[in-house]
Design an enzyme around this catalytic site. Structure first.
Site, PDB file in Angstrom:
ATOM      1  N   GLN A  67       0.805  -1.213   0.000  1.00 48.19           N
ATOM      2  CA  GLN A  67       0.000   0.000   0.000  1.00 48.19           C
ATOM      3  C   GLN A  67       0.846   1.275   0.000  1.00 48.19           C
ATOM      4  OE1 GLN A  67      -2.316   0.234   3.583  1.00 48.19           O
ATOM      5  NE2 GLN A  67      -0.577  -0.283   4.876  1.00 48.19           N
ATOM      6  N   HIS A 135      -2.629  -3.620  -5.256  1.00 41.67           N
ATOM      7  CA  HIS A 135      -1.940  -3.707  -3.970  1.00 41.67           C
ATOM      8  C   HIS A 135      -2.868  -4.206  -2.880  1.00 41.67           C
ATOM      9  CE1 HIS A 135      -3.668  -0.379  -1.584  1.00 41.67           C
ATOM     10  NE2 HIS A 135      -4.046   0.037  -2.773  1.00 41.67           N
ATOM     11  N   CYS A 136      -2.242  -4.668  -1.816  1.00 40.83           N
ATOM     12  CA  CYS A 136      -2.944  -4.993  -0.574  1.00 40.83           C
ATOM     13  C   CYS A 136      -2.150  -4.289   0.524  1.00 40.83           C
ATOM     14  CB  CYS A 136      -3.036  -6.510  -0.367  1.00 40.83           C
ATOM     15  SG  CYS A 136      -1.468  -7.395  -0.496  1.00 40.83           S
ATOM     16  N   ASN A 137      -2.190  -4.771   1.732  1.00 41.50           N
ATOM     17  CA  ASN A 137      -1.454  -4.112   2.807  1.00 41.50           C
ATOM     18  C   ASN A 137       0.056  -4.213   2.589  1.00 41.50           C
ATOM     19  OD1 ASN A 137      -0.864  -2.922   5.355  1.00 41.50           O
ATOM     20  ND2 ASN A 137      -0.677  -4.945   6.254  1.00 41.50           N
ATOM     21  N   GLY A 139       1.581  -6.347   0.150  1.00 45.74           N
ATOM     22  CA  GLY A 139       2.006  -6.798  -1.176  1.00 45.74           C
ATOM     23  C   GLY A 139       2.606  -8.184  -1.148  1.00 45.74           C
TER      24      GLY A 139
END
Length: 194
Positions: A67, A135-137, A139
């Site tokens: 992120q 993306h996520c928190n 990656g």
């Protein structure tokens, strides 16, 4: 020397160890004398201690990572990112020249990724001529799983080949065990419109 006595002798040489289990709430348990005891209450997610600004190119115009790059306009402009797909988190900082998409997905083995993949693939296909950042928190698990699945479907790759390709551009990826099982069982025909 009998097998039983050999095993007993080897057992004495084993180093004692403890198993610690962390549940989805961040609670850590240890098995002590065949009894499960709570030893710590932590957070159910990885805490970022420093920014991870890596932007990994997985396919033409398709990037992924954590992120952290999403709130950095210089990075987004350098990579000409026009679309950001956030998986499982909400982006608070938004820039007007970028389109944002939020897709729900918990990073737990029990979560089904099928609908998330369908949604992400649709967004990617609709914007395939512009640069996209998924993306996520951290990656590590959710965004990596989406990218692996995307390569499996669009390039007809096995899970292992797609995983290795994604790992070659972002070493820290590690989809959770439930996601891995689902990716290995993925039927490309379920995504024929991609």
């Amino acid at each position: 020397m009998s097998l039983s006595s050999l095993l007993q002798a080897k057992k004495k040489d084993l180093k004692h160890c403890n198993t610690i289990v962390t549940n989805m709430l961040g609670e850590k348990y240890k098995i002590i004398d065949n009894e499960v005891k709570l030893i710590d209450k932590g957070l159910p997610f990885v805490v970022d201690t420093k920014p991870d600004l890596q932007v990994a190119l997985a396919a033409p115009r398709l990037y992924f990572g954590s992120q952290d790059p999403v709130v950095n306009i210089d990075i987004l402009q350098r990579y000409k990112i026009r679309h950001v797909i956030s998986i499982g988190i909400t982006v608070e900082v938004r820039f007007k020249e970028i389109c944002y998409y939020s897709v729900d997905l918990l990073d737990v083995p029990e979560s089904s990724i099928f609908n998330t993949l369908k949604t992400c693939f649709s967004i990617i296909k609709s914007n395939q001529h512009e640069n996209i950042f998924v993306h996520c928190n951290a990656g590590v698990s959710r965004s990596a799983s989406v990218i692996i699945a995307y390569l499996m479907v669009t390039e007809n790759l096995s899970y292992d080949k797609a995983y290795q390709r994604v790992k070659s551009v972002r070493q820290c990826i590690k989809p959770n065990d439930g996601f891995v099982r689902q990716l290995k069982a993925l039927k490309i025909s379920d995504f024929s419109s991609v």
